[in-house]
Motif scaffolding. Structure first.
Motif, PDB file in Angstrom:
ATOM      1  N   ARG A 115     -13.164  -1.730 -10.625  1.00 10.96           N
ATOM      2  CA  ARG A 115     -13.305  -0.778 -11.725  1.00 10.96           C
ATOM      3  C   ARG A 115     -12.050  -0.710 -12.582  1.00 10.96           C
ATOM      4  O   ARG A 115     -12.103  -0.611 -13.793  1.00 10.96           O
ATOM      5  N   THR A 116     -10.912  -0.728 -11.932  1.00 10.37           N
ATOM      6  CA  THR A 116      -9.634  -0.544 -12.603  1.00 10.37           C
ATOM      7  C   THR A 116      -8.699  -1.662 -12.159  1.00 10.37           C
ATOM      8  O   THR A 116      -7.978  -1.508 -11.185  1.00 10.37           O
ATOM      9  N   PRO A 117      -8.723  -2.771 -12.869  1.00  8.32           N
ATOM     10  CA  PRO A 117      -7.968  -3.930 -12.391  1.00  8.32           C
ATOM     11  C   PRO A 117      -6.455  -3.697 -12.284  1.00  8.32           C
ATOM     12  O   PRO A 117      -5.796  -4.347 -11.495  1.00  8.32           O
ATOM     13  N   ASN A 118      -5.947  -2.773 -13.123  1.00 13.19           N
ATOM     14  CA  ASN A 118      -4.509  -2.523 -13.082  1.00 13.19           C
ATOM     15  C   ASN A 118      -4.205  -1.056 -12.831  1.00 13.19           C
ATOM     16  O   ASN A 118      -3.712  -0.358 -13.708  1.00 13.19           O
ATOM     17  N   ARG A 140       2.548   0.653   2.518  1.00 13.93           N
ATOM     18  CA  ARG A 140       2.153  -0.762   2.481  1.00 13.93           C
ATOM     19  C   ARG A 140       0.787  -0.937   1.810  1.00 13.93           C
ATOM     20  O   ARG A 140       0.543  -1.928   1.128  1.00 13.93           O
ATOM     21  N   ILE A 141      -0.093   0.019   2.028  1.00 14.67           N
ATOM     22  CA  ILE A 141      -1.402  -0.047   1.384  1.00 14.67           C
ATOM     23  C   ILE A 141      -1.215  -0.063  -0.137  1.00 14.67           C
ATOM     24  O   ILE A 141      -1.800  -0.878  -0.854  1.00 14.67           O
ATOM     25  N   LYS A 142      -0.355   0.822  -0.629  1.00 16.49           N
ATOM     26  CA  LYS A 142      -0.102   0.871  -2.076  1.00 16.49           C
ATOM     27  C   LYS A 142       0.476  -0.442  -2.579  1.00 16.49           C
ATOM     28  O   LYS A 142       0.071  -0.962  -3.617  1.00 16.49           O
ATOM     29  N   LYS A 143       1.430  -0.965  -1.811  1.00 21.76           N
ATOM     30  CA  LYS A 143       2.066  -2.222  -2.201  1.00 21.76           C
ATOM     31  C   LYS A 143       1.030  -3.336  -2.243  1.00 21.76           C
ATOM     32  O   LYS A 143       1.006  -4.156  -3.165  1.00 21.76           O
ATOM     33  N   ALA A 144       0.169  -3.374  -1.242  1.00 25.15           N
ATOM     34  CA  ALA A 144      -0.830  -4.446  -1.161  1.00 25.15           C
ATOM     35  C   ALA A 144      -1.825  -4.348  -2.318  1.00 25.15           C
ATOM     36  O   ALA A 144      -2.262  -5.361  -2.856  1.00 25.15           O
ATOM     37  N   ILE A 145      -2.176  -3.127  -2.706  1.00 27.99           N
ATOM     38  CA  ILE A 145      -3.107  -2.973  -3.827  1.00 27.99           C
ATOM     39  C   ILE A 145      -2.465  -3.525  -5.103  1.00 27.99           C
ATOM     40  O   ILE A 145      -3.102  -4.237  -5.882  1.00 27.99           O
ATOM     41  N   LYS A 146      -1.183  -3.247  -5.281  1.00 25.94           N
ATOM     42  CA  LYS A 146      -0.493  -3.783  -6.466  1.00 25.94           C
ATOM     43  C   LYS A 146      -0.390  -5.296  -6.402  1.00 25.94           C
ATOM     44  O   LYS A 146      -0.554  -5.980  -7.415  1.00 25.94           O
ATOM     45  N   THR A 147      -0.125  -5.821  -5.222  1.00 27.80           N
ATOM     46  CA  THR A 147      -0.058  -7.275  -5.058  1.00 27.80           C
ATOM     47  C   THR A 147      -1.400  -7.904  -5.416  1.00 27.80           C
ATOM     48  O   THR A 147      -1.459  -8.906  -6.132  1.00 27.80           O
ATOM     49  N   ASN A 153      -4.984 -10.744 -11.691  1.00 28.90           N
ATOM     50  CA  ASN A 153      -4.749 -10.905 -13.126  1.00 28.90           C
ATOM     51  C   ASN A 153      -4.106 -12.237 -13.444  1.00 28.90           C
ATOM     52  O   ASN A 153      -4.078 -12.669 -14.584  1.00 28.90           O
ATOM     53  N   ALA A 154      -3.556 -12.857 -12.415  1.00 30.42           N
ATOM     54  CA  ALA A 154      -2.802 -14.091 -12.642  1.00 30.42           C
ATOM     55  C   ALA A 154      -3.724 -15.232 -13.052  1.00 30.42           C
ATOM     56  O   ALA A 154      -4.905 -15.219 -12.803  1.00 30.42           O
TER      57      ALA A 154
END
Ligand code: FES
Ligand code: FES
Lengths: 154, 732
Positions: A115-118, A140-147, A153-154
């Protein structure tokens, strides 16, 4: 008892159960897909999160009679080989401790990113607040979601 | 060079045989605590028999693939990754060639395993190194023999043996079968700590892939053909007992095959037999949902057998105990009474914490299959041996006929040291004469007991006119045990010292909860010291370092249970890393340090105010746990401990009304959530070559103190009663 035909992880499944049976128990007891976890049974912990269509839902509160022909995806069906970007990010950041909550966390995170890619930090927190991690792997969950967001997007 | 013996009194700690499918199989005791210069060995004392029980295996296959069978219960401390790393290090194999497998079921592999009190790594360190080093040595000897050389003419590295003065080389896999015939060396040389290649690096969780793809790993996931499901109903309140229930009605419900009463009372219960209720309703059926419906339809007669307690009563009992309670343990140095009298400044504060539940996210469950002559149990337990013993008693079967196997554990925190749910599964299986999996609902789990005790402690300090600490006292009471460690810091740092541990009775059952006693005491003591430092007009870190300085140079008393130098070391490290003392606009800081489970941890919390609300912007953490085996895994543990400390210190509590817990599920019992955790946690380790100590517990205790101290800086309010965000309600 009533007969239902469900679409689970892309497969048709015939099930004969009481219409009030929550999908959590349909999956775990009847279809023997046990990746979806039981934590509270009252939509408070998120361990049982699955996708109904594209949305993350708590399967402990979703009676089979409400599913209809909507597609159900469980952790086992999120990707063919465990290579969904969220699963990969989870491995890269080495998120799990006991691991019990993680299927639910991954299902919530993958629905969020769809729903919200970024997502912003606040959007991550709002989307993930329904998923308890008793071991405290939240940072770590937050970090992994950002990763995962970056890799998608890459 | 460190030599380690592989045998004692001619009995070997190691067994070697040919591996099925080719290669070499090395069996060893995962818990062999045999230190290179072990006191037992030096003194010729008998060593524990479990040092000889083979329960760990290393298979060196003919392809060079090394399989390490890990028998340890995985409760989330990542020991299934870190322990095999230790073997691989000494064996000298590249990690890519290592596979970690759950030791297969029904082999007795799991004997003597115990995952509590951050013990796993501490106990196994030498055994794992010895096993790896022995394997390497035997492979080298086999290669040397093959080439007509002496063993010191060859070198092993990265799974390959080479001759030192030549070009011949051989892979472990090729020589493994021949190494089987080599005599087990009596003594092997361990690697120099500085030569470690794998230990100290970041290695990913070996079960990561299985976890993120939802493979069946946990007890709750266990299935067996023909297995029934079962749920229980225990009394709604402590002090109540089951009389009877509407058995016929329940048995007639859809999907229910049986319903009856079980009683798990056993003779001479041990410490892990703690249980809230022994007489329970058991309902057996085919699906969990139908069992849950049957539970709702239960009409049960309960009788009251002892007082139905309220939280107010608990507070009252604790307050009374602090005045006139039964002292379990005490320590006095100097003359505290006289010192307080002559002190220029005296400060006294009271701290408290409520009962809390473990709330492992995977509720209690166990599989049992009991026949007339044997019992098989499979599930999440931290103490398989204790379970075996208790089941043998309950079923009146010989110990040899009981098998207990462990699954991955969806959170432990001490909860699964207790074995009652395994016993209950066994009792149900015996009654129905077939395999069954018992499942607790969250409500069953949260209201069953074995809680972290509720505590109350009074701290008092006296400063002289130079603001030196001359008197210190702590009195701590708890239902059912007091929280004070009489020989821990600040014991040893102050001439006049009094510590008293006081216990108070209750019919609510309590048990070990992550970092027992420390989980409260650290927060109270570290928040108190912050106030004492303030009263003394000193920086809180400098104030503590002054005390440690005293304990290093001229300690008071002899029984101090900590090393002041290492304690000071973590404070200095965190101070340096966080640039403590450098003012940062809008950042409010608090510090705490604590020692438990042989590990030292110091933490600094940075709080910023956002919309008038305190937000933890960053936590800085420094730990001294000896050699760090898996760096990233170790960080994960400490981060989890910090978050757990914040969560329970801030949000969680269990209160009672007429003997019944008022919180029964996560709608009323609050656990910390994603938006409530620090925005960032950074972990640093003290670099040393001391044998590794555990990390399961030590991150948690100081977090509550550092949080309280940072909150004070941010809001001007001191926090004395956990959970902080409900403080007012609790103290009434
Ligand atoms: S089990 Fe469904 S939210 Fe907890
Ligand atoms: S990893 Fe254990 S509950 Fe999240």
């Amino acid at each position: 008892m009533a007969n239902y035909t469900l679409n689970i992880n892309g497969k048709k499944q015939q099930i004969d159960v009481d219409p009030t049976t929550p999908m959590l128990w349909v999956l775990r007891d009847h279809i023997k897909l046990v990746g979806t976890k039981f934590g509270c049974g009252i939509a408070q912990c998120g361990a049982c999160t699955i996708h109904l269509g594209d949305n993350a839902v708590r399967s402990c509160q979703l009676p089979i009679s409400a599913v209809g022909d909507q597609k159900i995806t469980t952790i086992e069906g999120l990707s063919e080989n465990g290579d969904h970007p969220v699963q990969q990010a989870w491995l890269e950041i080495d998120v799990p401790q006991c691991g019990y909550c993680q299927a639910g966390q991954i299902m919530s995170a993958s629905a969020l990113l769809k729903r919200t890619p970024n997502p912003t930090d606040e959007e991550i927190e709002t989307a993930m607040n329904g998923n308890i991690c008793r071991c405290g792997t939240y940072t770590r969950i937050k970090k992994a979601i950002k990763t995962a967001a970056n890799s998608e997007n890459a | 060079m460190t030599q380690i013996k592989t045998q004692y009194n001619r009995r070997s700690f190691i067994k070697v045989s040919a591996a099925a499918g080719g290669g070499m199989l090395i069996g060893f005791s995962w818990l062999n605590g045999c230190k290179p210069n072990s006191k037992e060995i030096a003194a010729g004392l008998p060593v524990p028999k479990e040092w000889f029980d083979i329960n760990g295996y290393i298979k060196i296959g003919d392809t060079g693939l090394v399989t390490i069978f890990s028998p340890n219960p995985e409760i989330g401390q990542n020991v299934r990754t870190s322990m095999p790393m230790i073997v691989a290090e000494e064996l000298e194999v590249p990690w890519e060639n290592v596979v970690v497998e759950q030791a297969p079921l029904n082999t007795g592999f799991y004997q003597n395993q115990f995952a509590g009190g951050s013990l796993s790594i501490r106990l196994s360190w030498n055994a794992l190194r010895m096993a790896g080093a022995t394997g390497k040595r035997m492979l080298m000897e086999a290669a040397a023999k093959e080439w007509g050389l002496q063993v010191d003419e060859v070198t092993a590295s990265e799974g390959v043996i080479k001759e030192n003065n030549g070009t011949r080389s051989v892979g472990y896999g090729e020589i493994a079968a021949k190494a089987v015939g080599i005599e087990i060396p009596e003594e092997v040389t361990l690697k120099n700590v500085n030569d470690f290649k794998l230990i100290g690096t970041d290695v990913k969780n070996v079960d990561g892939k299985k976890i993120v793809t939802g493979q069946p790993l946990f007890g709750l996931d266990f299935q067996r053909e023909g297995m029934k499901l079962a749920m229980i109903q225990h009394p709604p309140a402590f002090g109540m007992q089951l009389v009877d229930f509407n058995e016929d009605e329940i048995k007639n419900m859809p999907g229910i095959s049986d319903a009856f009463i079980i009683d798990t009372t056993i003779a001479e219960p041990g410490m892990f037999d703690e249980v809230g209720f022994k007489k329970l309703v058991a309902i057996v059926g085919d699906s969990t949902w139908q069992l849950m419906q049957a539970k709702k339809a239960l009409k049960v007669n309960w009788e009251t057998t002892s007082e139905l307690e309220n939280s107010e009563l608990h507070i009252q009992r604790l307050e009374e105990a602090l005045v006139s309670g039964e002292v379990e343990e005490t320590r006095t140095d100097g003359d505290p009474e006289a010192a307080f009298k002559k002190a220029a400044k005296v400060i006294e504060r009271t701290y408290s914490a409520p009962f809390i539940a473990h709330n492992t996210l995977e509720p209690m469950n166990f599989f049992a299959n009991v026949t007339d002559t044997a019992a098989e149990l499979i599930g999440p337990t931290q103490t398989p041996e204790a379970l075996e013993g208790s089941v043998a008693k309950l079923l009146n079967l010989p110990l040899e006929n009981i098998t207990v196997n462990m699954t991955r554990i969806g959170g432990g925190f001490g909860r699964r040291l207790y074995v009652h749910f395994g016993l209950e599964a066994a009792a149900i299986s015996k009654k129905i004469g077939g395999p069954v999996k018992l499942i607790y609902s969250r409500e069953d789990d949260m209201t069953q007991g074995t809680y972290r005790p509720t505590y109350r402690s009074v701290y008092k300090a006296g400063l002289d006119e130079n603001n030196t600490l001359i008197a210190f006292s702590v009195k701590g009471a708890g239902l059912t045990e007091g929280p004070v460690f009489v020989n821990r810091f600040p014991a040893g740092t102050v001439d006049n010292y009094l510590a008293q541990r006081i216990k108070v009775a209750t019919n609510i059952t309590t048990g070990a909860w992550r970092a027992p006693r420390s989980n409260f005491t650290a927060g109270a003591e570290q928040a108190f010291l912050d106030e004492v430092a303030e009263l003394a007009g000193k920086d809180p870190i400098d104030f503590r370092l002054e005390l440690f300085e005293r304990a290093i140079k001229n300690p008071v008393g002899e029984k101090n249970e900590y090393e002041a130098e290492r304690y000071a070391g973590v404070l200095k490290l965190v101070k340096e890393k966080a640039n403590w003392g450098e003012a940062k606009q809008g950042v409010h800081r608090g510090v705490a340090a604590y020692f438990c489970h042989s590990t030292y941890v110091a933490e600094i919390f940075d709080i910023v105010m956002k919309n008038d609300k305190p937000v933890i912007a960053k936590v800085w953490c420094a730990a001294d746990c000896g050699i760090v085996v898996n760096k990233d895994g170790a960080k994960n543990m400490l981060e989890g401990g910090i978050i757990d400390g914040i969560g329970h210190g801030t949000y969680s509590q269990l209160t009672f009304e007429n003997g019944a817990p008022k919180q029964m599920n996560f709608d009323t019992y609050q656990l910390i959530r994603n938006s409530q955790v620090p925005k960032e946690i950074e972990v640093f380790f003290v670099d040393n070559d001391i044998d590794p100590t555990g990390l399961g517990e030590p991150g948690l205790p100081p977090a509550i103190g550092a949080l309280a101290n940072a909150l004070y800086k941010a809001t001007g309010q001191r926090h004395y009663h956990q959970p902080f965000n409900l403080e007012k309600q609790i103290i009434g």
